[in-house]
Design an enzyme around this catalytic site. Sequence first.
Site, short mmCIF file in Angstrom:
data_model
loop_
_atom_site.label_atom_id
_atom_site.label_comp_id
_atom_site.label_asym_id
_atom_site.label_seq_id
_atom_site.Cartn_x
_atom_site.Cartn_y
_atom_site.Cartn_z
N GLY A 110 36.86 -12.26 22.37
CA GLY A 110 35.60 -11.90 21.98
C GLY A 110 34.97 -12.81 21.05
CD GLN A 142 33.73 -15.22 15.88
OE1 GLN A 142 33.36 -14.23 16.87
NE2 GLN A 142 34.85 -15.49 15.73
CG HIS A 197 32.30 -11.59 13.95
ND1 HIS A 197 32.70 -12.34 13.03
CD2 HIS A 197 33.24 -11.43 14.72
CE1 HIS A 197 33.83 -12.81 12.99
NE2 HIS A 197 34.35 -12.15 14.24
CB CYS A 252 39.22 -13.40 13.71
SG CYS A 252 37.36 -13.83 13.51
CG LEU A 253 38.57 -16.85 19.09
CD1 LEU A 253 37.45 -17.25 20.26
CD2 LEU A 253 39.80 -17.97 19.36
CG HIS A 304 37.15 -8.30 15.61
ND1 HIS A 304 38.21 -8.55 14.95
CD2 HIS A 304 36.33 -9.29 15.85
CE1 HIS A 304 38.14 -9.72 14.58
NE2 HIS A 304 36.96 -10.25 15.14
CD GLU A 305 34.21 -10.18 18.68
OE1 GLU A 305 33.38 -11.01 18.18
OE2 GLU A 305 35.32 -10.42 18.86
ZN ZN Z 1 36.21 -12.26 14.95
#
Ligand code: ZN
Length: 183
Positions: A49, A54, A146, A100-101, A142-143
């Site tokens: 995701g 991000q 953000h 998380c990326l 989670h997304e």
């Molecule tokens: Zn993340």
Amino acid sequence: MAIRDIVLYTDNEPALRKKSEPVRSINRRVKKLIQDLKDTLLAHPEGIGLAAPQINVPSRVIVVRLGGKGDGSQELGSPVALINPEIVEARRDERDFDGCLSFPGLYAETVRPHYLKVQGLDEWSKPFTRTFEGFDAVLVHHEIDHLDGILFIDRVAAINDLYRVREDKNGELVRVPVTAEGV
Ligand SMILES: [Zn+2]
């Protein structure tokens, strides 16, 4: 096709902490943003995701690949975009895997809902109400976090719940608590 740089927490925390603005209309700029998010996510197979902040765009757009369980063993779906996603119901809080990326190599156990009902717009401007269950709910939660500047490290209850993954001398992947190496 445009693969964008992912904002890393260690490089630019303010970009990840900003509250994102709702999308007013799905114009060419937003369509380009959605495509860039999809392309960037597909270029990072370790991720499932990605949220617009991000890639340094403070707009309420996320893309998710559904069907995973967090351990990489599943066949993931193609990226799906959710625009202006709003949680209308959240239930079944359980501990699960998180990562998380924007935090390469860092993982955790967090508590998140495993049942989520979300309203928003799809990428063709059509309103939707969708339910997500199990790890899909964790991912969407989670997304959406953000978009409000909330990061998975904020949801970690104890420092011992954070870990990195390393190969041991036998080539096996092992969890190393971050406390063991002083973060
Ligand atoms: Zn993340």
